[in-house]
Write an enzyme that holds these catalytic residues in place. Sequence first.
Site, PDB file in Angstrom:
ATOM      1  N   VAL A  10       0.872  -1.177   0.000  1.00 15.31           N
ATOM      2  CA  VAL A  10       0.000   0.000   0.000  1.00 15.31           C
ATOM      3  C   VAL A  10       0.903   1.219   0.000  1.00 15.31           C
ATOM      4  CG1 VAL A  10      -2.008  -1.073   1.084  1.00 15.31           C
ATOM      5  CG2 VAL A  10      -0.201  -0.126   2.528  1.00 15.31           C
ATOM      6  N   SER A  11       0.376   2.325  -0.491  1.00 14.31           N
ATOM      7  CA  SER A  11       1.232   3.494  -0.714  1.00 14.31           C
ATOM      8  C   SER A  11       1.578   4.255   0.552  1.00 14.31           C
ATOM      9  CB  SER A  11       0.577   4.446  -1.718  1.00 14.31           C
ATOM     10  OG  SER A  11       0.460   3.809  -2.966  1.00 14.31           O
ATOM     11  N   SER A  12       0.776   4.112   1.608  1.00 14.34           N
ATOM     12  CA  SER A  12       1.047   4.843   2.845  1.00 14.34           C
ATOM     13  C   SER A  12       0.510   4.062   4.033  1.00 14.34           C
ATOM     14  CB  SER A  12       0.408   6.236   2.802  1.00 14.34           C
ATOM     15  OG  SER A  12      -0.981   6.121   2.625  1.00 14.34           O
ATOM     16  N   GLN A  15      -3.344   3.592   4.525  1.00 11.69           N
ATOM     17  CA  GLN A  15      -4.134   2.784   3.596  1.00 11.69           C
ATOM     18  C   GLN A  15      -4.224   1.351   4.116  1.00 11.69           C
ATOM     19  OE1 GLN A  15      -2.363   3.195  -0.295  1.00 11.69           O
ATOM     20  NE2 GLN A  15      -3.518   5.049  -0.739  1.00 11.69           N
ATOM     21  N   GLN A  39       4.643   1.773   1.440  1.00  6.70           N
ATOM     22  CA  GLN A  39       5.309   2.927   0.838  1.00  6.70           C
ATOM     23  C   GLN A  39       5.077   2.973  -0.661  1.00  6.70           C
ATOM     24  OE1 GLN A  39       9.355   1.330   2.113  1.00  6.70           O
ATOM     25  NE2 GLN A  39       9.931   2.401   0.244  1.00  6.70           N
TER      26      GLN A  39
END
Length: 201
Positions: A10-12, A15, A39
């Site tokens: 996941v991007s962050s 999320q 990340q």
Amino acid sequence: MTNVYGYARVSSTDQHEDRQMRALLSYEVAEQNIYLDKQSGKDFDRPQYQKLLYQLRKGDLLYVMSIDRLGRNYEEIQQQWRILTKDIGIDVCVIDMPLLDTRYGKDLLGTFIADLVLQILSFTAQNERENIKKRQAQGIAAAKAKGVKFGRPPIPLPKEFRSIVSQWENKEMHISDVLALCHMSEATFYRKLKECRDSIN
């Protein structure tokens, strides 16, 4: 012996990876064999992905939910795919795209189709990342135009700031006491002091 692994991203940190985890577990990937990074997919310098690479051996099987969970950089996706399937010699199954399952279609036509699909999907992943960045920049610009402030709010000066400065300049007060009274770091204090002096001049 074939070991089965899963990779999720996941991007962050805010999320949720639940959908990816459920999908990987449904393919009977043991939970301890699922590697998760929180990340950006802009490159492959991610701690869990690097740990996964270290664990993989020839003949292993790796599941990933979709190609954009693997990454969002066109050239690096292609490079990592070659590392996984050619250099290490594992099979990769992209759950959302059955054509990207290297266990099947290992003949020339199958390889050609898989390579073509990979190129299209990795291009789409990078293009979407660039569009997201563009939309974010446009959103920030529009918000700034409306007067929305970004970053930390400015630290208000105490009402007695000039008096505190005067005492400090006359060596009646130590800098540590000044900082405690003003609730600010030394760098912020000197910056505020300069701003005050500049406004007077």
